[in-house]
Design an enzyme around this catalytic site. Structure first.
Site, mmCIF file in Angstrom:
data_model
loop_
_atom_site.group_PDB
_atom_site.id
_atom_site.type_symbol
_atom_site.label_atom_id
_atom_site.label_comp_id
_atom_site.label_asym_id
_atom_site.label_seq_id
_atom_site.Cartn_x
_atom_site.Cartn_y
_atom_site.Cartn_z
ATOM 1 C CG ASP B 156 -1.983 -1.078 1.188
ATOM 2 O OD1 ASP B 156 -1.742 -2.127 0.562
ATOM 3 O OD2 ASP B 156 -3.065 -0.873 1.784
ATOM 4 C CE LYS B 220 -5.251 2.069 2.330
ATOM 5 N NZ LYS B 220 -4.191 1.294 3.006
ATOM 6 C CE LYS B 256 -6.965 -1.188 2.575
ATOM 7 N NZ LYS B 256 -5.623 -1.671 2.950
#
Lengths: 485, 320
Positions: B156, B220, B256
């Site tokens: 991430d 995300k 996400k």
């Protein structure tokens, strides 16, 4: 739409509303039978179930109601504005307290989804009463002279598409300004008006100030024609509006008419596409398109036509049609068999004239009156579906090349009630809005309502304004010499 | 639907040929009307998800959780506890699905890997000088390689918001490409925009396309470390972006939302957004995740409630 994530039924409970087997007319604070004893039935359009038997008003009942309203006018109009406001505030609060009951009732009688009655109709109804309650003691400052006076008895005839909301649009300003009311709801949706009669009693409203006369067109015509009615307010079809205009011609009656429409929703190539798609859906499929200000003509700039139509079709495939009481239903039932027949025949005419018809795959219930969301492409200004008000979930798609052409096509209609503009360019919004001959122009949104905003039409969409400060004028005689009667 | 995915991808490859082509492309994306976007998200939020649909949504949501701990005080003990919980979220009910992943700092990856060994649970690691992203590229890449070497299945990363807000899109793009390459073939890359710092919806749409063009496997919303994190509106907007990107390129990218999603009710609303915006292709933890920590316990309590008809309470789910 079959999906792995299938929503289980989520019906709103019917038990909150107690519908009696029969209802009378509401005259002079009492529920009474019709003079000739006539009754009619109101059915739930989603199931064809008979909900109740309703007394059917005739000419004698209209006369009785107008007399009651005339008698009540003397004291009601003499009350200080602040006292009238108390009643209106009380009515607004009772509507809020009984909102869920009224939402379920409206959904049962009208066929529209509970999502709409709960989130749109009822909040707007209460807001309208609150708004005009606020005006009642400020009429001297509304811009209609130093001491504007009420007109007298208002005869009001309302349609079936927003039964309680149209009642609020009519009754709230009439009472705030000191008029008394004889109101005829539509024959297919009388129940919420009769529940409103009960709310008037609950609020302790003096007898005769509000009279409710369920019935058919003849009763409406009798209200309009009654010699002791001072003001006529009508919302409904242009054909009936014209008849009303003929009836009142040459009398001293003040008239407002809110009639049909064929609203243009104009999407420019620099529009926020995803939100425009939502606006188009809301513009034509809100209340199954049975909305006078519906955006029933989509005018899309030719350069983005394919992209926009793809997005629109994909979005229509997610609409959920079915049980109006289910909280997840987007598209409910058509209000009546008569209306369904009209929509069906206009759509057949559209096909016969060569427009291309498209609907998403969707299951239609076996009982009740239903019509799938429908798109017409390859439509020109000459097609009936681009000219006539369909008053159903049917969108006609036309294209344009330049802003001037968009304006010309948008205005090329006998109507002039609403329009929408979609563009990220602020200067274009202002330039185009100024050229559109429509009573309300929405920019980057559609079908947004607020009691503070005046609403009404150009051309065959009617005249006069409802809502806002402007809405007071229809119920007041200015204190200038010209206003003396 | 794309007819020729590779040709379409090639067409969009031209977009990143230079700083000016990239800027022109990003600024040519349709604008976002904030009122309309938020209105649509709010209206989908009124969907009523009951009984069987709720049971399905709760299990799906559990399986989509990236169970996260990103604290200075993280210890091996804490991470082990989290890993065990990810594998068996509800010790009283072994039918409860495992979460998608645990999400930890790079130095905890090896510990996490051990804790989830033999299960389906992945180990995700934040890297690239998370959460601020204010470090030299070499440092960021070292951070990523370190996590990947320790066995991270997913990285991430945070984008350089400063560069993005300064209009230096190519710098952001190049950095994502470099991180993607550092991930190698084994790790999937999630690109965090920190939507709360990008501030406008137009920026979020541009960042989404920028991230996807650079090869993100997931886009995300946020780090969970700023005031505004995942919201229904910014997630809806990113779902629209991955939908449109697949239409144009044939490439599917995951989404996400992270930070601020704490209740089952919230999670179900996000799943409704997925269902009605991009459809069932994304209703799978390969394509949609929740970055969350406290959410899992609420999902478990609601799951128990559905099974037993009674609310239990916080003492009947594990604290970690």
């Amino acid at each position: 739409m079959a999906s792995v994530f299938e929503y289980a039924p989520a019906p709103e409970s019917r038990s909150i509303v107690d519908i009696a087997p029969s209802y009378g007319l509401f005259i002079d604070g009492e529920f009474v039978e019709a003079a000739d004893g006539k009754v009619f039935k109101t059915v739930s359009p989603s199931t064809e179930e008979v909900l109740a038997e309703i007394a059917q008003a005739g000419e004698a009942d209209v006369d009785r109601a107008v007399k009651a309203a005339r008698k009540a006018f003397e004291k009601w109009s003499a009350l200080p504005g602040s006292e009238r406001a108390k009643y209106l505030f009380r009515i607004a609060r009772i509507i809020q307290e009984r909102a869920r009951e009224l939402a379920v009732l409206e959904t049962l009688d009208n066929g529209k989804p509970i999502k709409e009655t709960r989130d749109a109709d009822l909040p707007l109804v209460a807001a309208h009463f609150f708004y005009y309650a606020g005006w009642a003691d400020k009429l001297e400052h509304a811009g209609f002279g130093a001491s504007p006076r009420p007109l007298g008895v208002a005869g009001q005839v309302i349609p079936w598409n927003f039964p309680l909301l149209m009642l609020a649009w009519k009754i709230a300003p009439a009472l705030a300004t000191g008029n008394t009311v004889v109101l005829k709801p539509a024959e297919t949706t009388p129940l919420s008006a009769l529940f409103f009669a009960d709310i008037c009693r609950q609020a302790g409203l003096p007898k005769g100030v509000v009279n409710i006369l369920p019935g058919y067109g003849d009763a409406g015509a009798a209200v309009v024609a009654h010699p002791d009615v001072n003001k006529v307010a009508f919302t409904g079809s242009t054909a009936v509006g014209k008849e009303i205009a003929r009836t009142v011609a040459g009398t001293r009656k003040k008239v407002t008419l809110e009639l049909g429409g064929k609203g243009a929703n104009i999407v420019f190539d620099d529009a926020p596409i995803d939100q425009a798609v939502e606006g188009i859906v809301n513009g034509i499929f809100f209340n199954q398109g049975q909305v006078c200000c519906a955006g029933s003509r989509l005018l899309v700039q030719e350069s983005i036509q394919d992209e926009l139509l793809d997005s629109l079709k994909r979005r229509l495939s997610t609409l959920r049609l079915g049980d109006p009481l289910d909280k997840n239903t987007d598209i409910g039932a058509i209000n009546s068999e008569e209306q369904l027949t009209r929509i069906t025949s206009l759509v057949e005419q559209g096909e016969a004239e060569g427009a291309e018809r498209w609907s998403p795959a969707c299951e239609i219930p076996t009982a009740g009156y239903w019509f799938a969301p429908t798109l017409f492409t390859n439509v020109t200004q000459a097609h009936t579906v681009a000219r006539d008000e369909i008053f159903g979930p049917v969108l006609s798609v036309l294209t344009f090349r330049t802003p001037d052409e968009a304006v010309a096509k948008a205005n090329n209609t006998a109507y002039g009630l609403s329009a929408g503009i979609w563009t990220e360019k602020g200067s274009r919004i202002l330039a185009v809005a100024n050229k559109l001959r429509a009573g309300v122009v929405w920019s980057n949104t559609f079908n947004k309502f607020d009691p503070t905003s005046p609403f009404g039409g150009y051309k065959e969409s009617g005249f006069g304004r409802e809502g806002g400060r402007h809405g007071l004028e229809a119920y007041l005689a200015p204190s200038s010499p010209e206003g003396e009667r | 639907m794309p007819t020729n995915a590779s040709a379409a991808a090639h067409a969009l490859t031209d977009v990143t040929a230079s700083d000016s082509t990239l800027r022109r492309f990003l600024h040519g994306l349709p604008g976002v009307d904030a009122v309309g976007l938020e209105g649509r998200a709010a209206s989908l939020g009124t969907r009523s998800i009951k009984t069987t649909a709720k049971a399905y949504a709760i299990d799906l949501a559990i399986s989509m959780v990236d169970l996260t701990t990103l604290e200075g005080a993280d210890t091996p003990g804490k991470v082990r506890a989290l890993g065990v919980k990810a594998v068996h979220p509800d010790p009283t009910d072994r039918t409860t699905p495992a979460t998608a992943a645990v999400c930890v700092y790079p130095d905890m990856v090896a510990t996490a890997k051990e804790a989830v060994a033999g299960s389906t649970v992945k180990v995700a690691s934040v890297a690239t000088a998370f959460p601020a992203g204010r470090a030299a590229l070499a440092v960021k890449l070292a951070d990523v390689r370190d996590a990947v070497a320790a066995g991270a299945d997913e990285i991430d990363m945070v984008i350089d918001r400063g560069a993005f807000l300064a209009g230096n899109y190519m710098k952001v793009y190049d950095e994502i490409v470099a991180v993607k390459s550092a991930c190698g073939t084994s790790a999937r890359l999630k690109v965090i925009f920190e939507t709360g710092e990008l501030s406008t919806y137009d920026n979020i749409r541009r960042a989404s396309w920028l991230g996807m063009l650079a090869g993100a496997d997931f886009i995300k919303t946020s780090t969970g470390k700023v005031a505004v994190n995942a919201t229904p509106a910014n997630t809806l907007l990113m779902l629209e972006a991955v939908r449109d990107f697949r239409t144009q390129t044939g490439i599917q990218v995951g989404v996400k939302p992270a930070g601020g999603i704490r209740t089952t009710k919230d999670a179900v609303k996000f799943l409704v957004l997925v269902n009605e915006t991009v459809g069932e292709d994304w209703l799978d933890n390969h394509w949609f995740r929740f970055g969350a920590s406290s959410l899992l316990n609420d999902l478990l309590m609601q799951r128990q409630k559905l099974a037993t008809g009674r609310y239990s309470g916080p003492d009947y789910v594990t604290v970690d």
